[in-house]
Design a protein around this motif. Structure first.
Motif, PDB file in Angstrom:
ATOM      1  N   CYS A  52      -3.550   2.936   8.915  1.00  0.00           N
ATOM      2  CA  CYS A  52      -3.505   3.592   7.610  1.00  0.00           C
ATOM      3  C   CYS A  52      -4.921   3.756   7.064  1.00  0.00           C
ATOM      4  O   CYS A  52      -5.699   2.804   7.045  1.00  0.00           O
ATOM      5  CB  CYS A  52      -2.681   2.755   6.655  1.00  0.00           C
ATOM      6  N   CYS A 111       0.862  -1.173   0.000  1.00  0.00           N
ATOM      7  CA  CYS A 111       0.000   0.000   0.000  1.00  0.00           C
ATOM      8  C   CYS A 111       0.903   1.229   0.000  1.00  0.00           C
ATOM      9  O   CYS A 111       1.833   1.321   0.795  1.00  0.00           O
ATOM     10  CB  CYS A 111      -0.879  -0.011   1.245  1.00  0.00           C
ATOM     11  N   THR A 125       0.065   4.449   0.503  1.00  0.00           N
ATOM     12  CA  THR A 125      -0.227   5.503   1.482  1.00  0.00           C
ATOM     13  C   THR A 125       0.678   5.372   2.700  1.00  0.00           C
ATOM     14  O   THR A 125       1.244   6.340   3.195  1.00  0.00           O
ATOM     15  CB  THR A 125      -1.690   5.414   1.948  1.00  0.00           C
ATOM     16  N   CYS A 126       0.823   4.138   3.176  1.00  0.00           N
ATOM     17  CA  CYS A 126       1.601   3.918   4.397  1.00  0.00           C
ATOM     18  C   CYS A 126       2.924   3.250   4.058  1.00  0.00           C
ATOM     19  O   CYS A 126       3.643   2.823   4.954  1.00  0.00           O
ATOM     20  CB  CYS A 126       0.805   3.046   5.365  1.00  0.00           C
ATOM     21  N   CYS A 130      -5.371   1.252   3.533  1.00  0.00           N
ATOM     22  CA  CYS A 130      -5.424  -0.208   3.590  1.00  0.00           C
ATOM     23  C   CYS A 130      -5.949  -0.702   4.937  1.00  0.00           C
ATOM     24  O   CYS A 130      -6.101  -1.898   5.130  1.00  0.00           O
ATOM     25  CB  CYS A 130      -4.039  -0.794   3.316  1.00  0.00           C
TER      26      CYS A 130
HETATM   27 ZN    ZN Z   1      -1.775   1.449   3.982  1.00  0.00          ZN
END
Ligand code: ZN
Ligand code: ADP
Ligand code: ADP
Ligand code: ZN
Length: 835
Positions: free
Chosen positions: A657, A634, A636-637, A660
């Motif tokens: 996060c 993922c 984003t994180c 996810c």
């Molecule tokens: Zn994530």
């Protein structure tokens, strides 16, 4: 959440569900010593820290700051229906993970402040020297710091030899080792080419003038760089004024090293450049870190640096007479006499608490990163004892850790004192002596993880005798005497001589091989110095074995240089093929490392996923299923599953996060299923559940089985390393080692492996270690746990006391011999266990 403050002396918890707690209701008395017991992973900490302390802290923060209220609303509301009657709480928790702040015994206890005041107001000044402010006695202030070393006590030098260790190499062959390894180094080389330096002859053949300029110049010329051009092509391009690839700025190598060292935020970078610096003791302050005028002020004949280097026990003896007389020298100056009396009386009173807690061997200057977590916790406890708070609940995590039974008594007295002044003491503890002293026991269990999470008993200790499901019961009320297993005899000896470090002086020591040995002694006697420092280093060196992981190495810099080291191995190395040190240091600092990655188990699991039909059709390789690789994780994180929320004035907090929701992988990756589970589902399995799930796969099954054997069946595979306790981390390491096929002749060294373990877990660990010995290996543990010591083949008792009263081998032999040894502080406790 409903808040009904009641004050009938009871804390009432209803519906606690934090972590593995199963909707727990429990009533706990205030103003009492309450001990939370249960096997490791049963949920004691989740109740004491995760619920009670977390809630008390949340309420406190809400009451002081609306800003904090907002944050905590989103962040850490413990999963519990209600808690009534909860006083404000102070946690004295052992650090999980590494301590980050640079502090000393003196600063943590605030004794250094008092001492500076003493020197400022009551010190002996040379004639005509004006009085100095207290700040002038601190190396951390501009007024006090030695101007040459800026209060570091050491100066750092960068020489041609450190920067260019092999002068037979050319610059292109990386003669300049101190340059960055990747693009940065290439860039500097290309700049030198543009500047007309020859980068293709051995370094030592360059003219001295050129070498000095490259290394030591402070100039930073900007020149055109032609990336990928040969020197000849570059010369042509420069002549024709061709458009360059870019303009590059040259930086002298020394300048690069020093500025990186001073400014980098990355511990690894710092570590890297540090190897190009020579550090020597500052010749102005001789390592005392203060200005000459500060050091000229004396008390009792010592400058403040000397005083801070004394063991607390000696410091107390030096100061005590002044607390009574105020010092004879000041007879003509009653005001000074009074100040001396007052400050030294305060200092000696506070030192007495530290001495009582068995910390008299420490000095004020000792830096906290070199202390064990147990020592640090006791330091904080001592500071609390002096704070005169009341109506507070203190929540402590295994305060007996690292304590010899002879010292535990004093700890209990200290806790008693806190209670007498009107406080509640909640302790998570495994030590039976502490449990027996409790006013009240909360026993959590019966098993660990999903098999625990219930309160089996809440009441005075005697009542636990009738609780059959309790694992604590049979140790607190032993039914059978421990059996005396056949003791093994040593196969050979590893002999060391002339060991000199910390409190050891020219010590000779012999360690038996092929059997199970416990090294014992009061805390501060020198066990860790002998075993975890000297023995480990000498053996590793002889085996040519590297000891530390990169993560730990990055930290090495923060540790103090060891002043004296001496000692050698005389004989016995021919019987040792490998050294394995299983310590309690964290296995990683970020949620990125976890049990599955650390043990290598995850590699096999990822391969299994890559062989599925869908993975093959999409050309996903094993790397796709790693949250450390961009393809599958993922974004984003970046695969952490959490995002880090920085809080003002508070430690930063990880929160799930938003993309996810903790799964760590991107949606495409999660579509791939192995036996109907995604890779994220697998990471969420406990070891026990995974053992069933992977029963068909021998590699994975074997790794899981070992984790179960060391008592970690309750952990989730993906449990982030940051959530593991020191004891859990140690058992993960042990499991990783057990998994390797053993050929014998390995020396295993463990420093207090029973920390954090319930007696039933200790038994299990013991079986594992005994198996290692049966397989032809040597096991050496530093221990305080009598159960463990009594079961050893051999005991080496260090002491008799701590610090300079210890450091000698008091007795060595089988447990029954040690139990009768005169002058051994371990003997009476061992004798009682062996009965
Ligand atoms: Zn994530
Ligand atoms: P104990 O203190 O009795 O050893 P804990 O309260 O630390 O046990 O742990 C109880 C259970 O909760 C264990 O299964 C543990 O793995 C789990 N656990 C502990 N900390 C966390 C956390 N931060 N997040 C999720 N689970 C956790
Ligand atoms: P034990 O393991 O028996 O508790 P240690 O070996 O840790 O004892 O300590 C023995 C002595 O050496 C103590 O006086 C302690 O203060 C000192 N000591 C231990 N580590 C350090 C260090 N890193 N720097 C200075 N002194 C140390
Ligand atoms: Zn200096």
């Amino acid at each position: 959440m409903k808040l009904t403050p009641k004050n009938d002396g009871t804390v009432r918890v209803r519906g606690a569900r934090e972590h593995n707690l199963r909707n727990v209701d429990v009533d706990i008395p205030r103003d009492a010593l309450v001990v939370f017991t249960g096997v490791s992973g049963s949920g004691k900490s989740s109740l004491a820290f995760g619920t009670l302390y977390a809630e008390a802290q949340r309420r406190y923060l809400e009451s002081v700051s609306p800003y904090a209220r907002r944050l905590f609303h989103q962040l850490s509301v413990p999963a519990v229906d209600s808690i009534d009657g909860l006083p404000p709480a102070v946690a004295l928790q052992q650090q999980r993970g590494a301590p980050t702040t640079r502090s000393s015994v003196g600063s943590v206890t605030t004794l250094s402040n008092l001492l500076r005041m003493l020197y400022s107001r009551a010190g002996d000044y040379p004639p005509h020297q004006p009085l100095l402010y207290a700040e002038s006695f601190s190396p951390n202030t501009a007024e006090g710091a030695c101007t040459k070393c800026h209060g570091l006590g050491r100066v750092y030098e960068v020489t041609e030899q450190t920067m260019v260790p092999d002068p037979s190499l050319t610059i292109r062959e990386r003669a300049i080792a101190a340059w960055p390894t990747a693009w940065g180094g290439q860039n500097q080389r290309d700049i030198l080419v543009s500047l007309g330096y020859n980068v293709d002859i051995p370094w030592r053949d360059l003219p001295r003038k050129n070498r000095d300029w490259i290394l030591f110049t402070e100039e930073q010329p900007q020149v055109p760089v032609y990336a990928g051009f040969t020197p000849a092509e570059t010369r042509q391009a420069l002549k024709r004024k061709m458009e360059p690839s870019y303009m590059g700025t040259f930086t002298g190598v020394k300048h690069h090293v020093l500025t990186t060292f001073a400014n980098t935020q990355s511990a690894l970078m710092k570590k890297r450049v540090a190897q190009f610096m020579l550090s020597t003791v500052c010749d102005v302050c001789h390592g005392k870190r203060l200005r000459p005028e500060s050091l000229s002020v004396k008390f009792a004949g010592h400058d403040i640096a000397e005083i801070a280097a004394l063991p607390l026990k000696r410091l107390s003896a030096v100061l005590a007479p002044f607390a009574v007389t105020g010092g004879h020298a000041h007879a003509a100056n009653p005001e000074k006499t009074e100040v001396t009396k007052r400050i030294t009386a305060d200092l000696t009173a506070r030192l007495a608490v530290l001495l009582n807690l068995g910390l008299g061997y420490l000095s004020l200057e000792r830096s906290t990163p070199t202390l064990s977590p147990g020592e640090l916790q006791r330091l904080r406890l001592a500071t609390q004892l002096h704070s005169n708070l009341f109506g507070v609940v203190y929540v402590l995590d295994e305060p007996s850790a690292g304590l010899h039974p002879a010292d535990t008594e004093a700890l209990l007295d200290a806790l008693d004192e806190l209670k007498q002044s009107g406080n509640s003491i909640f302790v998570v503890e495994h030590e039976l002596d502490v449990i027996r002293r409790a006013d009240w026991i909360v026993d959590v269990g019966p098993g660990a993880g999903v098999n625990g999470g219930e309160v089996l008993y809440s009441g005075p200790p005697a009542g636990l005798a009738s609780i059959t499901e309790s694992q604590t019961r049979r140790y607190l009320f032993p039914m059978a005497t421990p059996s005396h297993a056949q003791r093994r005899t040593p196969k050979a000896w590893l002999k060391l001589s002339g060991i000199t470090r910390n409190n050891l002086e020219a010590l000779d020591a012999e360690f038996p091989l092929g059997i199970f040995t416990s090294v014992t002694g009061v805390s501060g006697s020198g066990k860790s110095t002998l075993v975890s420092q000297v023995l480990v280093e000498l053996v590793a060196k002889r085996l040519g074995q590297k000891l530390k992981t990169e993560d730990e190495e990055a930290d090495g810099l923060e540790q103090e240089a060891i002043v004296t080291t001496g000692g050698k191995i005389v004989s016995g190395m021919e019987h040792i093929r490998r050294l394995v040190v299983v310590d309690q240091k964290p296995i990683g600092r970020t949620p990125r490392s976890n049990m599955a990655t650390y043990t290598g188990l995850f590699d096999h699991v990822r391969k299994l996923f890559a062989t599925t039909k869908l993975a093959r059709s999409r050309k996903y390789d094993a790397g796709r299923f790693s949250f450390n690789v961009a393809k599958g994780r993922c974004e984003t994180c970046t695969g952490e599953g959490f995002v880090c929320v920085e809080l003002l004035f508070l430690p930063s907090v990880y929160s799930p996060c938003p993309t996810c929701h903790g799964a760590r992988f991107n949606a495409k990756t999660l579509e791939v299923l192995y036996c109907e589970k995604s890779i994220a589902d697998v990471l969420a399995l406990t070891v026990d559940a995974a053992a069933d799930f992977f029963a068909e796969d021998p590699h994975v099954a074997r790794a899981l089985q070992v984790l179960q054997e060391v008592g970690l069946g309750y952990l989730r595979l993906g449990q982030p390393a940051t959530e593991l306790s020191g004891g859990e981390a140690q058992r993960v390491k042990l499991a990783t080692e057990l998994q390797r096929a053993e050929r014998g002749n390995t020396l295993y060294i463990l420093d207090e492996p029973t920390t954090g373990l319930h007696p039933s877990d200790v038994e299990r660990l013991q079986r594992q270690l005994q198996n290692l010995v049966t397989a032809g290996n040597t096991v050496l543990v530093v221990e305080h746990d009598m159960q463990m010591i009594a079961a050893s083949d051999w005991v080496i008792d260090i002491g008799p006391g701590a610090g300079d009263e210890g450091g000698r081998i008091v007795a060595a032999g089988p447990p029954n011999v040690i139990a009768k040894a005169k002058n051994s502080k371990t003997a009476p406790f061992l004798a009682a266990t062996l009965l």
